[in-house]
Motif scaffolding. Sequence first.
Motif, PDB file in Angstrom:
ATOM      1  N   PHE A   1      -2.872  11.209   2.241  1.00  0.00           N
ATOM      2  CA  PHE A   1      -3.027   9.774   2.453  1.00  0.00           C
ATOM      3  C   PHE A   1      -1.681   9.063   2.342  1.00  0.00           C
ATOM      4  N   THR A   2      -0.843   9.507   1.424  1.00  0.00           N
ATOM      5  CA  THR A   2       0.511   8.943   1.317  1.00  0.00           C
ATOM      6  C   THR A   2       1.293   9.196   2.594  1.00  0.00           C
TER       7      THR A   2
ATOM      8  N   ALA B   1       1.194   9.185  -5.863  1.00  0.00           N
ATOM      9  CA  ALA B   1       1.343  10.599  -5.482  1.00  0.00           C
ATOM     10  C   ALA B   1       2.504  11.256  -6.229  1.00  0.00           C
TER      11      ALA B   1
ATOM     12  N   TYR C   1       8.668  13.771  -2.836  1.00  0.00           N
ATOM     13  CA  TYR C   1       8.117  12.426  -2.957  1.00  0.00           C
ATOM     14  C   TYR C   1       8.945  11.572  -3.922  1.00  0.00           C
TER      15      TYR C   1
ATOM     16  N   LEU D   1      -4.446  13.082  -1.824  1.00  0.00           N
ATOM     17  CA  LEU D   1      -3.506  12.050  -2.251  1.00  0.00           C
ATOM     18  C   LEU D   1      -2.185  12.163  -1.498  1.00  0.00           C
ATOM     19  N   SER D   2      -1.662  13.361  -1.388  1.00  0.00           N
ATOM     20  CA  SER D   2      -0.404  13.545  -0.655  1.00  0.00           C
ATOM     21  C   SER D   2      -0.592  13.305   0.838  1.00  0.00           C
TER      22      SER D   2
ATOM     23  N   VAL E   1      -0.231   6.754   5.393  1.00  0.00           N
ATOM     24  CA  VAL E   1       0.125   5.333   5.287  1.00  0.00           C
ATOM     25  C   VAL E   1       1.618   5.113   5.485  1.00  0.00           C
ATOM     26  N   SER E   2       2.445   6.067   5.078  1.00  0.00           N
ATOM     27  CA  SER E   2       3.886   5.903   5.289  1.00  0.00           C
ATOM     28  C   SER E   2       4.247   6.028   6.771  1.00  0.00           C
TER      29      SER E   2
ATOM     30  N   LEU F   1       0.826  -1.202   0.000  1.00  0.00           N
ATOM     31  CA  LEU F   1       0.000   0.000   0.000  1.00  0.00           C
ATOM     32  C   LEU F   1       0.863   1.255   0.000  1.00  0.00           C
TER      33      LEU F   1
ATOM     34  N   MET G   1       0.966   4.013  -2.957  1.00  0.00           N
ATOM     35  CA  MET G   1       0.606   5.404  -2.694  1.00  0.00           C
ATOM     36  C   MET G   1       1.738   6.369  -3.051  1.00  0.00           C
TER      37      MET G   1
END
Length: 144
Positions: free
Chosen positions: A47-48, A23, A125, A44-45, A51-52, A15, A19
């Motif tokens: 959520f990345t 992103a 990113y 999007l950024s 999750v990271s 995941l 992501m």
Amino acid sequence: MYSTVKMLHSYWAYLVLFMIVVATFNALYKTIAKKEYEARDFRLSLFTLIVSHIHLLIGIVLWFASDYFSEMSMGEIMKNATMRSNVVEHPLTMIIAVALITIGYSKHKKKLTSDKKLKTIAIFYTLALILVLAKIPWKTWLNL
């Protein structure tokens, strides 16, 4: 417990990688195409980032739950390339990657124009993605 955390860490990594790739390529595409920054890009950024950070926390739990240090001394770990990669290089590189994601996310929020926001996300990113791809234990990861 160790095997459960290890499995969670391994599968959550898919995941995270997905992501970061999405992103990064979204920001790169929109930067190059001179598109406008939208709420979707923000989500999007974000959520990345989330999750990271969760993955980092799982990795820290895994690192402390491991029995590497009961079996070997740090000197022995550093002499063994595989152990050094698993115990030192991989965690350190991933911490740096998450730090880059965090810095990129924080800096992009302060920018006022779409091009600067997207460029900041794209740069930080992309650097994080390069580090993640460089230190994924591919032999172990692909055998799951």
